[in-house]
Design a protein around this motif. Sequence first.
Motif, PDB file in Angstrom:
ATOM      1  N   GLY A 260       0.858  -1.216  -0.063  1.00 43.63           N
ATOM      2  CA  GLY A 260      -0.110   0.036  -0.024  1.00 43.63           C
ATOM      3  C   GLY A 260       0.791   1.319  -0.020  1.00 43.63           C
ATOM      4  N   ALA A 261       2.198   1.220   0.396  1.00 41.96           N
ATOM      5  CA  ALA A 261       3.177   2.264   0.302  1.00 41.96           C
ATOM      6  C   ALA A 261       3.307   2.868  -0.939  1.00 41.96           C
ATOM      7  N   SER A 262       2.933   1.749  -1.882  1.00 39.21           N
ATOM      8  CA  SER A 262       3.392   2.420  -3.239  1.00 39.21           C
ATOM      9  C   SER A 262       2.384   3.686  -3.832  1.00 39.21           C
ATOM     10  N   GLU A 263       1.231   3.704  -3.054  1.00 37.08           N
ATOM     11  CA  GLU A 263       0.567   5.076  -3.158  1.00 37.08           C
ATOM     12  C   GLU A 263       1.053   6.435  -3.007  1.00 37.08           C
ATOM     13  N   LEU A 264       2.048   6.311  -1.918  1.00 38.43           N
ATOM     14  CA  LEU A 264       2.590   7.376  -1.591  1.00 38.43           C
ATOM     15  C   LEU A 264       3.467   8.033  -2.583  1.00 38.43           C
ATOM     16  N   PRO A 265       4.338   7.592  -3.173  1.00 42.53           N
ATOM     17  CA  PRO A 265       5.371   8.015  -4.203  1.00 42.53           C
ATOM     18  C   PRO A 265       4.519   8.553  -5.523  1.00 42.53           C
ATOM     19  N   VAL A 266       3.379   7.793  -5.730  1.00 34.21           N
ATOM     20  CA  VAL A 266       2.554   7.956  -6.986  1.00 34.21           C
ATOM     21  C   VAL A 266       1.973   9.259  -6.811  1.00 34.21           C
ATOM     22  N   ALA A 267       1.384   9.515  -5.608  1.00 40.24           N
ATOM     23  CA  ALA A 267       0.518  10.781  -5.417  1.00 40.24           C
ATOM     24  C   ALA A 267       1.549  12.002  -5.284  1.00 40.24           C
ATOM     25  N   VAL A 268       2.651  11.723  -4.591  1.00 41.17           N
ATOM     26  CA  VAL A 268       3.799  12.872  -4.453  1.00 41.17           C
ATOM     27  C   VAL A 268       4.125  13.438  -5.965  1.00 41.17           C
ATOM     28  N   MET A 269       4.488  12.522  -6.607  1.00 40.59           N
ATOM     29  CA  MET A 269       4.908  12.532  -8.203  1.00 40.59           C
ATOM     30  C   MET A 269       3.876  13.349  -8.737  1.00 40.59           C
ATOM     31  N   LEU A 270       2.733  13.020  -8.907  1.00 40.00           N
ATOM     32  CA  LEU A 270       1.687  13.544  -9.511  1.00 40.00           C
ATOM     33  C   LEU A 270       1.444  15.026  -9.001  1.00 40.00           C
ATOM     34  N   SER A 271       1.467  15.147  -7.741  1.00 38.86           N
ATOM     35  CA  SER A 271       1.486  16.526  -7.106  1.00 38.86           C
ATOM     36  C   SER A 271       2.382  17.300  -7.752  1.00 38.86           C
ATOM     37  N   SER A 272       3.642  16.910  -7.929  1.00 41.82           N
ATOM     38  CA  SER A 272       4.710  17.701  -8.456  1.00 41.82           C
ATOM     39  C   SER A 272       4.543  18.002 -10.058  1.00 41.82           C
ATOM     40  N   LEU A 273       4.062  17.028 -10.780  1.00 36.32           N
ATOM     41  CA  LEU A 273       4.147  16.813 -12.394  1.00 36.32           C
ATOM     42  C   LEU A 273       2.944  17.876 -12.766  1.00 36.32           C
ATOM     43  N   VAL A 274       1.491  17.554 -12.019  1.00 35.04           N
ATOM     44  CA  VAL A 274       0.313  17.686 -12.744  1.00 35.04           C
ATOM     45  C   VAL A 274       0.022  18.927 -11.970  1.00 35.04           C
ATOM     46  N   LEU A 275      -0.031  19.134 -10.731  1.00 37.19           N
ATOM     47  CA  LEU A 275      -0.627  20.150  -9.711  1.00 37.19           C
ATOM     48  C   LEU A 275       0.541  21.189  -9.757  1.00 37.19           C
ATOM     49  N   HIS A 276       1.656  20.800 -10.006  1.00 41.84           N
ATOM     50  CA  HIS A 276       3.094  21.859  -9.935  1.00 41.84           C
ATOM     51  C   HIS A 276       3.195  22.394  -8.339  1.00 41.84           C
ATOM     52  N   GLU A 277       2.792  21.278  -7.429  1.00 38.82           N
ATOM     53  CA  GLU A 277       3.595  21.714  -6.079  1.00 38.82           C
ATOM     54  C   GLU A 277       4.884  21.558  -5.828  1.00 38.82           C
ATOM     55  N   HIS A 278       5.349  22.264  -5.197  1.00 44.77           N
ATOM     56  CA  HIS A 278       6.904  22.253  -4.826  1.00 44.77           C
ATOM     57  C   HIS A 278       7.146  20.958  -3.950  1.00 44.77           C
ATOM     58  N   VAL A 279       8.116  20.165  -4.354  1.00 41.32           N
ATOM     59  CA  VAL A 279       8.461  18.816  -3.545  1.00 41.32           C
ATOM     60  C   VAL A 279       9.997  19.005  -3.713  1.00 41.32           C
ATOM     61  N   SER A 280      10.666  19.247  -2.295  1.00 43.73           N
ATOM     62  CA  SER A 280      11.996  19.271  -2.232  1.00 43.73           C
ATOM     63  C   SER A 280      12.599  18.103  -2.198  1.00 43.73           C
ATOM     64  N   TRP A 281      13.895  18.102  -2.681  1.00 45.21           N
ATOM     65  CA  TRP A 281      14.723  16.764  -2.473  1.00 45.21           C
ATOM     66  C   TRP A 281      14.654  16.040  -0.785  1.00 45.21           C
ATOM     67  N   LEU A 282      14.813  16.958  -0.012  1.00 45.28           N
ATOM     68  CA  LEU A 282      14.528  16.789   1.427  1.00 45.28           C
ATOM     69  C   LEU A 282      12.980  16.026   1.473  1.00 45.28           C
ATOM     70  N   GLN A 283      12.008  16.463   0.834  1.00 46.83           N
ATOM     71  CA  GLN A 283      10.569  15.742   1.289  1.00 46.83           C
ATOM     72  C   GLN A 283      10.812  14.329   0.405  1.00 46.83           C
ATOM     73  N   TRP A 284      11.229  14.334  -0.748  1.00 37.72           N
ATOM     74  CA  TRP A 284      11.527  13.126  -1.486  1.00 37.72           C
ATOM     75  C   TRP A 284      12.165  11.924  -0.475  1.00 37.72           C
ATOM     76  N   ALA A 285      13.378  12.589   0.219  1.00 39.99           N
ATOM     77  CA  ALA A 285      14.051  11.469   1.150  1.00 39.99           C
ATOM     78  C   ALA A 285      13.145  11.097   2.263  1.00 39.99           C
ATOM     79  N   GLY A 286      12.081  11.997   2.610  1.00 42.55           N
ATOM     80  CA  GLY A 286      11.027  11.657   3.642  1.00 42.55           C
ATOM     81  C   GLY A 286      10.318  10.581   3.126  1.00 42.55           C
ATOM     82  N   VAL A 287       9.841  10.660   1.830  1.00 43.19           N
ATOM     83  CA  VAL A 287       8.937   9.661   1.336  1.00 43.19           C
ATOM     84  C   VAL A 287       9.606   8.404   1.359  1.00 43.19           C
ATOM     85  N   VAL A 288      10.765   8.280   1.082  1.00 42.05           N
ATOM     86  CA  VAL A 288      11.759   6.967   0.906  1.00 42.05           C
ATOM     87  C   VAL A 288      11.837   6.339   2.313  1.00 42.05           C
ATOM     88  N   LEU A 289      11.906   7.293   3.544  1.00 41.81           N
ATOM     89  CA  LEU A 289      12.101   6.878   4.844  1.00 41.81           C
ATOM     90  C   LEU A 289      10.775   6.332   5.294  1.00 41.81           C
TER      91      LEU A 289
END
Length: 311
Positions: A260-289
């Motif tokens: 179910g955790a695969s939902e997380l990177p998909v949603a964050v990636m679409l937030s960045s690509l489609v909704l143009h929300e700023h997602v920093s590399w530090l936040q991506w590191a948090g997603v991985v954690l």
Amino acid sequence: MKYILSVLLGAICYGILSTIVVTAYGEGYQLGEVVGSQLLTGFILAWGLVLFTKWRERRKKQSASGEPTVSAAKLTWKQRFYLMAAGTPTAITGLLYYESLRYIPNSLAIILLFQFTWIGVLIHAISQRKRPNGIMFLTLAILFGGTLLAAGIVEQGLSKFNWIGVIFGLLSAVSYSLFILFSGKAVPSVHPAYRSGWMITGGMLLVFILFPPHFLTNGLLWGDLLMFGFLLGFFGAFIPPVLFAVGVPHIGEGMTGILGASELPVAVMLSSLVLHEHVSWLQWAGVVLVILGVASPELFKLARRRTFREA
């Protein structure tokens, strides 16, 4: 493998929903209209699948015996009510999660929803009257650390967040934990199509009680709401419950949480690509954690099994 793939695809479908909801809000639609049209679409698709399943079962039995027979999927009304009750956390999760999107960014809302991981641990510990072990405490520490990074709290502090949205997001995590708990235990011996149909029915009835479906009579449904309702219904109310109903009883709640955790990177990636929300590399590191935290209990189990076999 097919059960693992089933749950994985269901989680990925969930990951795209928030982007569709934010787009629908941008078009002026309200919470009740968005969730109501989603569950109505899911209801129609789910019962269409039930009819197809019955037809296929009848054909198989006719070819085997030469005589038409009644479908074996006979449910008592007690079982039907139980399945409908088990489906209400899905609707409640949608209402709470989608409402949080009105106040906070999509990337933050999905992080809050993912607090279902430690909330599920807490519910399990209380129900079993067992204190979490050391591995679980380590897992929770990883999850909290990942959440602080992924939510942007380390970079922005707490003052930047709308607490109404945060509360709705956390409540959606509680509801999602209950959905995972009940989805695998609600009459598991019944065919997934029938289970999914009755669970979606329960969720739709609850939403229609809370938000009467005026969009059915005021003409809104025949505009863009129909498109949003179909997308949300197909990828949210129909496909994931069916896939979860197929996979969860066979792989267990632990593996379901990991996939179910695969939902997380998909949603964050679409937030960045489609909704143009700023997602920093530090936040991506948090997603991985966070994903690592979700997976760590099962990884420890696998490591123990391997060590035991080698010994």
